[in-house]
Design a protein around this motif. Structure first.
Motif, PDB file in Angstrom:
ATOM      1  N   UNK A  21      10.109   3.481   7.944  1.00 50.69           N
ATOM      2  CA  UNK A  21      10.376   3.807   6.537  1.00 50.69           C
ATOM      3  C   UNK A  21      11.792   3.407   6.138  1.00 50.69           C
ATOM      4  N   UNK A  22      11.941   2.864   4.950  1.00 52.35           N
ATOM      5  CA  UNK A  22      13.220   2.462   4.353  1.00 52.35           C
ATOM      6  C   UNK A  22      13.848   1.243   5.045  1.00 52.35           C
ATOM      7  N   UNK A  23      13.106   0.557   5.921  1.00 53.64           N
ATOM      8  CA  UNK A  23      13.665  -0.646   6.558  1.00 53.64           C
ATOM      9  C   UNK A  23      12.718  -1.838   6.416  1.00 53.64           C
ATOM     10  N   UNK A  24      11.886  -1.797   5.395  1.00 50.44           N
ATOM     11  CA  UNK A  24      10.909  -2.872   5.218  1.00 50.44           C
ATOM     12  C   UNK A  24      11.561  -4.201   4.864  1.00 50.44           C
ATOM     13  N   UNK A  25      12.682  -4.156   4.157  1.00 48.95           N
ATOM     14  CA  UNK A  25      13.363  -5.405   3.809  1.00 48.95           C
ATOM     15  C   UNK A  25      13.859  -6.134   5.040  1.00 48.95           C
ATOM     16  N   UNK A  26      14.536  -5.396   5.912  1.00 44.36           N
ATOM     17  CA  UNK A  26      15.058  -6.005   7.137  1.00 44.36           C
ATOM     18  C   UNK A  26      13.934  -6.510   8.027  1.00 44.36           C
ATOM     19  N   UNK A  27      12.938  -5.677   8.257  1.00 44.31           N
ATOM     20  CA  UNK A  27      11.849  -6.090   9.136  1.00 44.31           C
ATOM     21  C   UNK A  27      11.018  -7.200   8.501  1.00 44.31           C
ATOM     22  N   UNK A  28      10.854  -7.153   7.178  1.00 42.83           N
ATOM     23  CA  UNK A  28      10.136  -8.228   6.506  1.00 42.83           C
ATOM     24  C   UNK A  28      10.836  -9.566   6.644  1.00 42.83           C
ATOM     25  N   UNK A  29      12.170  -9.546   6.743  1.00 44.75           N
ATOM     26  CA  UNK A  29      12.909 -10.797   6.899  1.00 44.75           C
ATOM     27  C   UNK A  29      12.610 -11.476   8.235  1.00 44.75           C
ATOM     28  N   UNK A  30      12.119 -10.705   9.218  1.00 45.55           N
ATOM     29  CA  UNK A  30      11.775 -11.295  10.504  1.00 45.55           C
ATOM     30  C   UNK A  30      10.626 -12.292  10.363  1.00 45.55           C
ATOM     31  N   UNK A  31       9.808 -12.091   9.340  1.00 47.70           N
ATOM     32  CA  UNK A  31       8.719 -13.041   9.125  1.00 47.70           C
ATOM     33  C   UNK A  31       9.271 -14.414   8.755  1.00 47.70           C
ATOM     34  N   UNK A  32      10.201 -14.449   7.799  1.00 46.13           N
ATOM     35  CA  UNK A  32      10.781 -15.731   7.402  1.00 46.13           C
ATOM     36  C   UNK A  32      11.639 -16.308   8.509  1.00 46.13           C
ATOM     37  N   UNK A  33      12.338 -15.452   9.248  1.00 50.02           N
ATOM     38  CA  UNK A  33      13.135 -15.936  10.378  1.00 50.02           C
ATOM     39  C   UNK A  33      12.237 -16.553  11.443  1.00 50.02           C
ATOM     40  N   UNK A  34      11.065 -15.971  11.666  1.00 47.97           N
ATOM     41  CA  UNK A  34      10.160 -16.525  12.679  1.00 47.97           C
ATOM     42  C   UNK A  34       9.503 -17.815  12.208  1.00 47.97           C
ATOM     43  N   UNK A  35       9.305 -17.962  10.893  1.00 49.92           N
ATOM     44  CA  UNK A  35       8.835 -19.252  10.365  1.00 49.92           C
ATOM     45  C   UNK A  35       9.868 -20.330  10.671  1.00 49.92           C
ATOM     46  N   UNK A  36      11.131 -20.033  10.360  1.00 50.81           N
ATOM     47  CA  UNK A  36      12.201 -20.977  10.684  1.00 50.81           C
ATOM     48  C   UNK A  36      12.295 -21.185  12.191  1.00 50.81           C
ATOM     49  N   UNK A  37      11.986 -20.139  12.970  1.00 47.08           N
ATOM     50  CA  UNK A  37      11.974 -20.280  14.420  1.00 47.08           C
ATOM     51  C   UNK A  37      10.911 -21.251  14.890  1.00 47.08           C
TER      52      UNK A  37
ATOM     53  N   UNK B 194       0.834  -1.174   0.000  1.00 46.19           N
ATOM     54  CA  UNK B 194       0.000   0.000   0.000  1.00 46.19           C
ATOM     55  C   UNK B 194       0.879   1.237   0.000  1.00 46.19           C
ATOM     56  N   UNK B 195       0.517   2.259  -0.769  1.00 49.12           N
ATOM     57  CA  UNK B 195       1.294   3.481  -0.879  1.00 49.12           C
ATOM     58  C   UNK B 195       0.667   4.545   0.001  1.00 49.12           C
ATOM     59  N   UNK B 196       1.476   5.163   0.856  1.00 48.97           N
ATOM     60  CA  UNK B 196       1.000   6.228   1.710  1.00 48.97           C
ATOM     61  C   UNK B 196       1.205   7.577   1.041  1.00 48.97           C
ATOM     62  N   UNK B 197       0.324   8.515   1.380  1.00 49.69           N
ATOM     63  CA  UNK B 197       0.530   9.882   0.930  1.00 49.69           C
ATOM     64  C   UNK B 197       1.701  10.474   1.693  1.00 49.69           C
ATOM     65  N   UNK B 198       2.298  11.569   1.210  1.00 50.20           N
ATOM     66  CA  UNK B 198       3.409  12.184   1.939  1.00 50.20           C
ATOM     67  C   UNK B 198       3.030  12.538   3.372  1.00 50.20           C
ATOM     68  N   UNK B 199       1.805  13.058   3.568  1.00 51.61           N
ATOM     69  CA  UNK B 199       1.378  13.411   4.926  1.00 51.61           C
ATOM     70  C   UNK B 199       1.302  12.178   5.814  1.00 51.61           C
ATOM     71  N   UNK B 200       0.760  11.069   5.273  1.00 50.75           N
ATOM     72  CA  UNK B 200       0.650   9.835   6.053  1.00 50.75           C
ATOM     73  C   UNK B 200       2.023   9.257   6.351  1.00 50.75           C
ATOM     74  N   UNK B 201       2.962   9.367   5.398  1.00 47.58           N
ATOM     75  CA  UNK B 201       4.305   8.847   5.627  1.00 47.58           C
ATOM     76  C   UNK B 201       5.005   9.581   6.752  1.00 47.58           C
ATOM     77  N   UNK B 202       4.843  10.903   6.796  1.00 52.88           N
ATOM     78  CA  UNK B 202       5.443  11.684   7.868  1.00 52.88           C
ATOM     79  C   UNK B 202       4.844  11.296   9.208  1.00 52.88           C
ATOM     80  N   UNK B 203       3.504  11.144   9.222  1.00 55.94           N
ATOM     81  CA  UNK B 203       2.843  10.759  10.468  1.00 55.94           C
ATOM     82  C   UNK B 203       3.303   9.391  10.934  1.00 55.94           C
ATOM     83  N   UNK B 204       3.440   8.450   9.996  1.00 57.23           N
ATOM     84  CA  UNK B 204       3.854   7.097  10.361  1.00 57.23           C
ATOM     85  C   UNK B 204       5.279   7.083  10.879  1.00 57.23           C
ATOM     86  N   UNK B 205       6.121   7.919  10.344  1.00 61.90           N
ATOM     87  CA  UNK B 205       7.516   7.951  10.777  1.00 61.90           C
ATOM     88  C   UNK B 205       7.646   8.322  12.243  1.00 61.90           C
ATOM     89  N   UNK B 206       6.613   8.990  12.783  1.00 66.46           N
ATOM     90  CA  UNK B 206       6.664   9.418  14.171  1.00 66.46           C
ATOM     91  C   UNK B 206       5.871   8.506  15.095  1.00 66.46           C
TER      92      UNK B 206
END
Length: 298
Positions: free
Chosen positions: A154-170, A1-13
């Motif tokens: 923001x900009x760390x979705x790859x790393x955090x997404x890898x936790x899903x596969x790591x937890x499957x292996x867990x 899902x793509x956030x608007x610039x305003x939503x991205x700023x809000x999410x970052x906080x």
């Protein structure tokens, strides 16, 4: 899902404690969910004798793994139905549903009478339990991935997404560790008499823990923004759901087959063809899974 610039700023906080709680609950729940799904394979040689006796040993083992495979038949259906629920009603509802269904199917296996007591009915009930587990696993994969990625900074979705596969292996690691420990602590006779039930009943006890954690987390900010956007537009967004589903299936099918051959079937192969006893095969598999859990995020 793509956030608007305003939503991205809000999410970052978004407060870090809220993010940590949400992702932690998703990861722990995912570990428990996949423990339930995977522990069956680590006890396949025992289950073959409990639910498919009477024929030769190879046929019984093939029947046992065929039932394991039944869970994969309904996984796409679970992904579609529960994934749709998660898209419309929220990730929390989807994740709570998957962990309840998985716990139910796991406890069902732990309480099933053996073939000696119920005949072919016991085998049929085993198939029903695996169908329930497979439906749940299908919904868990996509819902947990979406939840973790949507909570990622923001900009760390790859790393955090890898936790899903790591937890499957867990989850696989926890299942292999449990089966290896029981094979070490119990005599072969005790394991085949009543000990094989313990990992499944243990999985049932873990279910409420995961459910409690998931019920007490916040919905993802991107999903909240999506709901708000739909309300403002007055209509649901269009999608290419079926086309994307086919592409995802084609992208994942080969490595998924390899994954399950190496991490689910290998302990059985080592027992039957490499001369290792059950404990040795399971402990070696546990070590390999431990390396995998650590390697995925890296």
């Amino acid at each position: 899902m793509v956030l608007t610039p305003h939503q991205s700023v809000a999410f970052a906080h978004v407060a870090s404690p809220a993010r940590r709680r949400a992702i932690g609950a998703a990861v722990i729940g995912n570990v428990l969910e996949w423990y339930d799904f995977a522990v069956y394979a680590f006890l396949a040689t025992v289950l073959a004798r409990k639910f498919f006796p009477g024929g030769d040993e190879l046929s019984a083992l093939l029947a046992t793994f065929a039932v394991f495979g039944v869970g994969f038949v309904v996984r796409p259906l679970g992904g579609i139905v529960i994934g749709r629920l998660g898209d419309r009603r929220g990730r929390k509802i989807a994740l709570s549903l998957t962990i309840m269904l998985m716990a139910l199917g796991t406890v069902m296996i732990g309480l099933l009478p053996s073939y000696e007591s119920l005949g072919v009915g016991a085998s049929a009930l085993l198939v029903a339990a695996r169908l329930l587990q497979g439906f749940s696993a299908g919904g868990e994969w996509g819902s947990a991935t979406a939840f973790i990625v949507e909570w990622a900074p923001p900009r760390r979705r790859g790393l955090f997404g890898s936790l899903q596969q790591a937890s499957v292996a867990g989850g696989f690691l926890l299942g292999s560790l449990t089966a290896a420990s029981l094979s070490t602590w119990l005599s072969p006779a005790a394991l085949e008499d009543w000990g094989w039930r313990l990992p499944f009943l243990f999985g049932g006890l873990l279910g409420p823990i995961g459910l409690y954690m998931r019920r007490n987390i916040e919905e993802t900010p991107p999903f909240k923004a999506s709901v708000q956007g739909r309300a403002e537009r007055g209509a649901a967004p269009t999608s290419q759901g079926w086309r994307l589903a086919v592409r995802a299936f084609g992208f994942t099918v080969l490595w998924t087959i390899a994954y399950y051959i190496f991490l689910s079937y290998m302990p059985t192969f080592l027992q039957k063809h490499a001369g290792l006893d059950r404990a040795q095969a399971l402990w070696s598999n546990t070590l390999a899974l431990l390396v995998l859990v650590a390697a995925v995020p890296a």
